[in-house]
Design a protein around this motif. Sequence first.
Motif, short mmCIF file in Angstrom:
data_model
loop_
_atom_site.label_atom_id
_atom_site.label_comp_id
_atom_site.label_asym_id
_atom_site.label_seq_id
_atom_site.Cartn_x
_atom_site.Cartn_y
_atom_site.Cartn_z
N ILE A 79 0.88 -1.18 0.00
CA ILE A 79 0.00 0.00 0.00
C ILE A 79 0.91 1.22 0.00
N ALA A 80 0.72 2.12 -0.98
CA ALA A 80 1.68 3.21 -1.15
C ALA A 80 0.98 4.54 -1.39
N ALA A 81 1.70 5.61 -1.05
CA ALA A 81 1.27 6.98 -1.37
C ALA A 81 2.52 7.81 -1.57
N HIS A 82 2.47 8.78 -2.48
CA HIS A 82 3.66 9.63 -2.67
C HIS A 82 3.57 10.85 -1.76
N TYR A 83 4.73 11.25 -1.24
CA TYR A 83 4.74 12.35 -0.29
C TYR A 83 5.32 13.65 -0.85
N ASP A 84 5.90 13.63 -2.04
CA ASP A 84 6.40 14.88 -2.62
C ASP A 84 5.23 15.69 -3.20
N GLY A 85 5.45 16.99 -3.35
CA GLY A 85 4.42 17.85 -3.95
C GLY A 85 5.02 18.71 -5.04
N VAL A 86 4.16 19.34 -5.83
CA VAL A 86 4.66 20.26 -6.87
C VAL A 86 4.95 21.62 -6.23
N PRO A 87 5.80 22.44 -6.88
CA PRO A 87 6.13 23.75 -6.31
C PRO A 87 4.90 24.66 -6.23
N GLY A 88 4.90 25.53 -5.21
CA GLY A 88 3.90 26.59 -5.15
C GLY A 88 2.56 26.20 -4.57
N THR A 89 2.48 25.02 -3.94
CA THR A 89 1.22 24.60 -3.33
C THR A 89 1.53 23.72 -2.12
N VAL A 90 0.61 23.72 -1.15
CA VAL A 90 0.77 22.81 0.00
C VAL A 90 0.25 21.42 -0.36
N ALA A 91 -0.32 21.28 -1.57
CA ALA A 91 -0.65 19.96 -2.12
C ALA A 91 -1.43 19.09 -1.14
#
Length: 282
Positions: A79-91
């Motif tokens: 079971i997986a989820a990604h923790y990085d986000g794109v620039p300029g947002t708290v995502a």
Amino acid sequence: MNLKERLQAYLSEIARERDPYMATAGHFFVQEYIRQQFSQWGSVEIHTFDVGGKICQNLILNLPPAATKQQRNLPPILIAAHYDGVPGTVAADDNATGVAVLLELASKFAAEPVKYPLRLVAFDMEEYGLLGSAEYAALLRQQQQPLRLMLSLEMLGYQDSNPGSQSYPPPLERFYPNTGDFIALIGNLRTIPDLISMSRNIRQAGIGSQWLPVPNRGLIVPQTRLSDHAPFWDADYPAVMVTDTAFMRNPHYHKPSDTIASLDLDFLTSVFTGLEIAIRRL
């Protein structure tokens, strides 16, 4: 704290700028937060990989299966989820919601194990081309590690019950509802029995669930490949994306407005409850 409050508490820690290049402090904070949460339930394995000289980390927690004498050496559910986000947002929706659900699942399944061993993974560098999951899927394939199922938790907290709020790649709009108030399960063909049973079990939590099986690794509908399940399809694993369908519903996708305030926390709580039931019954 009740379930909704716990999910909100996770979100308040994770929803911050965390692009691995432009917001390194936020990215490191969230990485450490996940590591610290996971470490309550077991030793945290770190899978490092290199992207152009930058060392990146997937964080892994293995949970043993329920102790029964008959079931030996069952393949794990990943079971997986990604923790990085794109620039300029708290995502917040993309993908603080997925990580929040991952952390709460870790807590629940550590306390009450399921039939299968579980491997919970927080992937890095999803937004840069699914790099963390591609590295990890390749490693598992090389190790000849079988998986019972891979689940990618990808944006779980946005819903809109207005008619016309849900769009699709053509011709899917003919077969699915036009209101964005369900959770979608998208899997390769070998997951069809799991798609059916998981959808049915998620509905028991009082929310809609739609499922879509895709042939040929999703290549004919590229929108079905936009998360960490895709490298697992490519490596010939059974894999399912669990999603609120991202930009096909959520107008805040990859924008500064993707904040906790834009989410529906009751919907997210029901998604969690349905997922927990569905995973226990696999």
